[in-house]
Design an enzyme around this catalytic site. Structure first.
Site, PDB file in Angstrom:
ATOM      1  N   LYS A  50       0.732  -1.302   0.140  1.00 26.20           N
ATOM      2  CA  LYS A  50      -0.025  -0.035  -0.022  1.00 26.20           C
ATOM      3  C   LYS A  50       0.887   1.227  -0.053  1.00 26.20           C
ATOM      4  CE  LYS A  50      -2.912  -2.504   3.191  1.00 26.20           C
ATOM      5  NZ  LYS A  50      -3.297  -2.574   4.728  1.00 26.20           N
ATOM      6  N   GLY A  51       2.150   1.163   0.103  1.00 27.66           N
ATOM      7  CA  GLY A  51       2.992   2.176   0.834  1.00 27.66           C
ATOM      8  C   GLY A  51       3.149   3.220  -0.441  1.00 27.66           C
ATOM      9  N   GLU A 106       7.351   2.288  -6.160  1.00 26.58           N
ATOM     10  CA  GLU A 106       7.515   1.944  -4.749  1.00 26.58           C
ATOM     11  C   GLU A 106       8.058   3.009  -3.888  1.00 26.58           C
ATOM     12  OE1 GLU A 106       7.113   0.091  -2.694  1.00 26.58           O
ATOM     13  OE2 GLU A 106       8.509  -1.787  -2.373  1.00 26.58           O
ATOM     14  N   ASP A 107       7.725   2.791  -2.627  1.00 27.17           N
ATOM     15  CA  ASP A 107       7.815   3.850  -1.695  1.00 27.17           C
ATOM     16  C   ASP A 107       9.214   3.766  -1.453  1.00 27.17           C
ATOM     17  OD1 ASP A 107       7.799   1.723  -0.294  1.00 27.17           O
ATOM     18  OD2 ASP A 107       6.319   2.039   1.120  1.00 27.17           O
ATOM     19  N   ASP A 110      14.774  -0.408   0.095  1.00 22.83           N
ATOM     20  CA  ASP A 110      15.779  -0.575   1.274  1.00 22.83           C
ATOM     21  C   ASP A 110      16.736  -1.617   1.057  1.00 22.83           C
ATOM     22  OD1 ASP A 110      16.019  -0.129   4.095  1.00 22.83           O
ATOM     23  OD2 ASP A 110      14.641  -1.843   4.449  1.00 22.83           O
ATOM     24  N   LYS A 138      17.344   3.994   0.591  1.00 27.90           N
ATOM     25  CA  LYS A 138      18.256   3.736   1.826  1.00 27.90           C
ATOM     26  C   LYS A 138      19.542   2.911   1.073  1.00 27.90           C
ATOM     27  CE  LYS A 138      14.745   3.312   5.309  1.00 27.90           C
ATOM     28  NZ  LYS A 138      14.279   2.385   6.254  1.00 27.90           N
ATOM     29  N   PHE A 159      14.092   4.674  10.305  1.00 24.58           N
ATOM     30  CA  PHE A 159      12.718   4.119   9.856  1.00 24.58           C
ATOM     31  C   PHE A 159      11.971   5.558   9.633  1.00 24.58           C
ATOM     32  CE2 PHE A 159       8.718   2.125  10.249  1.00 24.58           C
ATOM     33  CZ  PHE A 159       8.822   1.148   9.340  1.00 24.58           C
ATOM     34  N   ASP A 166       4.004   3.433   6.559  1.00 26.14           N
ATOM     35  CA  ASP A 166       3.409   2.925   7.785  1.00 26.14           C
ATOM     36  C   ASP A 166       4.502   2.325   8.699  1.00 26.14           C
ATOM     37  OD1 ASP A 166       3.913   0.269   6.320  1.00 26.14           O
ATOM     38  OD2 ASP A 166       2.546  -0.382   7.879  1.00 26.14           O
ATOM     39  N   ARG A 172       0.248   6.377   7.495  1.00 28.32           N
ATOM     40  CA  ARG A 172       0.210   6.556   5.757  1.00 28.32           C
ATOM     41  C   ARG A 172      -0.480   7.847   5.526  1.00 28.32           C
ATOM     42  NH1 ARG A 172       1.491   1.445   3.955  1.00 28.32           N
ATOM     43  NH2 ARG A 172       0.750  -0.195   4.879  1.00 28.32           N
TER      44      ARG A 172
HETATM   45  P1  IMP Z   1      13.042  -4.278   0.618  1.00 31.39           P
HETATM   46  O1  IMP Z   1      12.484  -5.389   0.328  1.00 31.39           O
HETATM   47  O2  IMP Z   1      14.032  -4.417   1.976  1.00 31.39           O
HETATM   48  O3  IMP Z   1      13.719  -3.086  -0.198  1.00 31.39           O
HETATM   49  O4  IMP Z   1      11.843  -3.499   1.350  1.00 31.39           O
HETATM   50  C1  IMP Z   1      11.141  -2.533   0.790  1.00 31.39           C
HETATM   51  C2  IMP Z   1       9.689  -2.522   1.771  1.00 31.39           C
HETATM   52  O5  IMP Z   1      10.151  -2.306   3.197  1.00 31.39           O
HETATM   53  C3  IMP Z   1       9.402  -0.854   1.471  1.00 31.39           C
HETATM   54  O6  IMP Z   1       8.373  -1.340   0.476  1.00 31.39           O
HETATM   55  C4  IMP Z   1       8.543  -0.589   2.587  1.00 31.39           C
HETATM   56  O7  IMP Z   1       7.367  -1.263   2.591  1.00 31.39           O
HETATM   57  C5  IMP Z   1       9.495  -1.476   3.680  1.00 31.39           C
HETATM   58  N1  IMP Z   1      10.168  -0.552   4.512  1.00 31.39           N
HETATM   59  C6  IMP Z   1      11.587  -0.309   4.561  1.00 31.39           C
HETATM   60  N2  IMP Z   1      12.167   0.861   5.126  1.00 31.39           N
HETATM   61  C7  IMP Z   1      10.903   1.494   5.630  1.00 31.39           C
HETATM   62  C8  IMP Z   1      10.654   2.616   6.625  1.00 31.39           C
HETATM   63  O8  IMP Z   1      11.689   3.216   6.804  1.00 31.39           O
HETATM   64  N3  IMP Z   1       9.405   2.642   6.643  1.00 31.39           N
HETATM   65  C9  IMP Z   1       8.266   2.100   6.111  1.00 31.39           C
HETATM   66  N4  IMP Z   1       8.396   1.132   5.501  1.00 31.39           N
HETATM   67  C10 IMP Z   1       9.836   0.727   5.017  1.00 31.39           C
HETATM   68 MG    MG Z   2       5.914  -1.299   0.913  1.00 31.11          MG
END
Ligand code: IMP
Ligand code: MG
Length: 182
Positions: A50-51, A106-107, A110, A138, A159, A166, A172
């Site tokens: 949803k992000g 994507e939001d 990470d 990040k 974070f 969220d 959100r």
């Molecule tokens: P990845 O697979 O580790 O790149 O994760 C990405 C997902 O982790 C994002 O789409 C977010 O849903 C969640 N995420 C990572 N960091 C944060 C944060 O700081 N706040 C909220 N959600 C996060």
């Molecule tokens: Mg997400």
């Protein structure tokens, strides 16, 4: 009729990182970039629920192209604030992406595990082009090599919430992006 009391805003734990105005300026620039890159061609904006929903809504209005929307949803196994790395698709696309120009929206980029997985999912459709847009990046947390073609802000390993993002489904709807204190 007496006014209802304002709901208490959870501000004590939140520190503003990017204001709505800063976000709007950055999203406008990303939209202009996408408009230039796909000049005259249609694009599918493929949001990750949803992000990314609020980012997609604003980005779409900054793109001067024939654009359609589609959405994917993923769940990562395990609990906690960060993804476990094991990702599964809980909602697939509605329309074929074959021969389409796709911008995966994507939001946060990470560890990169989610977008790497989703890139493989989309690539299986044989799109004409696939680009990645992430509002936040990040890089310090990356576990797999992947970069966004369109990245909003690069942030340290902290974070954040707001503007679609969220913590346990809260925050959100905050119009800015905030650091969430421990
Ligand atoms: P990845 O697979 O580790 O790149 O994760 C990405 C997902 O982790 C994002 O789409 C977010 O849903 C969640 N995420 C990572 N960091 C944060 C944060 O700081 N706040 C909220 N959600 C996060
Ligand atoms: Mg997400």
């Amino acid at each position: 009729m007496s006014a209802l009391p304002e709901p208490a805003l959870p501000t004590p734990k939140l520190r503003l990182l990017y204001s709505p105005e800063q976000i709007a300026a950055r999203v406008a620039a990303l939209g202009a970039h996408i408009t230039r890159d796909f000049a005259g061609q249609p694009v599918v904006l493929l949001g990750v629920l949803k992000g990314a929903s609020i980012f997609l809504a604003d980005l779409a209005r900054a793109i001067r192209l024939d654009a359609t929307f589609d959405f994917l949803a993923v769940a990562s196994y395990g609990q906690g604030t960060y993804s476990s790395g094991e990702v599964r698709l809980t909602k697939d696309v509605d329309e074929s992406l074959h021969d389409r120009n796709v911008v995966l929206v994507e939001d946060i980029l990470d560890t990169g595990l989610t977008l790497s997985y989703l890139r493989t999912v989309v690539q299986a459709h044989h799109p004409r082009a696939l680009r990645l847009a992430a509002l936040l990046d990040k890089p310090d947390r990356r576990r797999v090599p992947i970069e966004a073609d369109y990245a909003g802000f690069t942030i340290p390993d902290q974070f954040v919430v707001g503007y679609g993002m969220d913590c346990a489904e809260r925050y959100r709807n905050l119009p800015g992006i905030y650091l969430l204190a421990e």
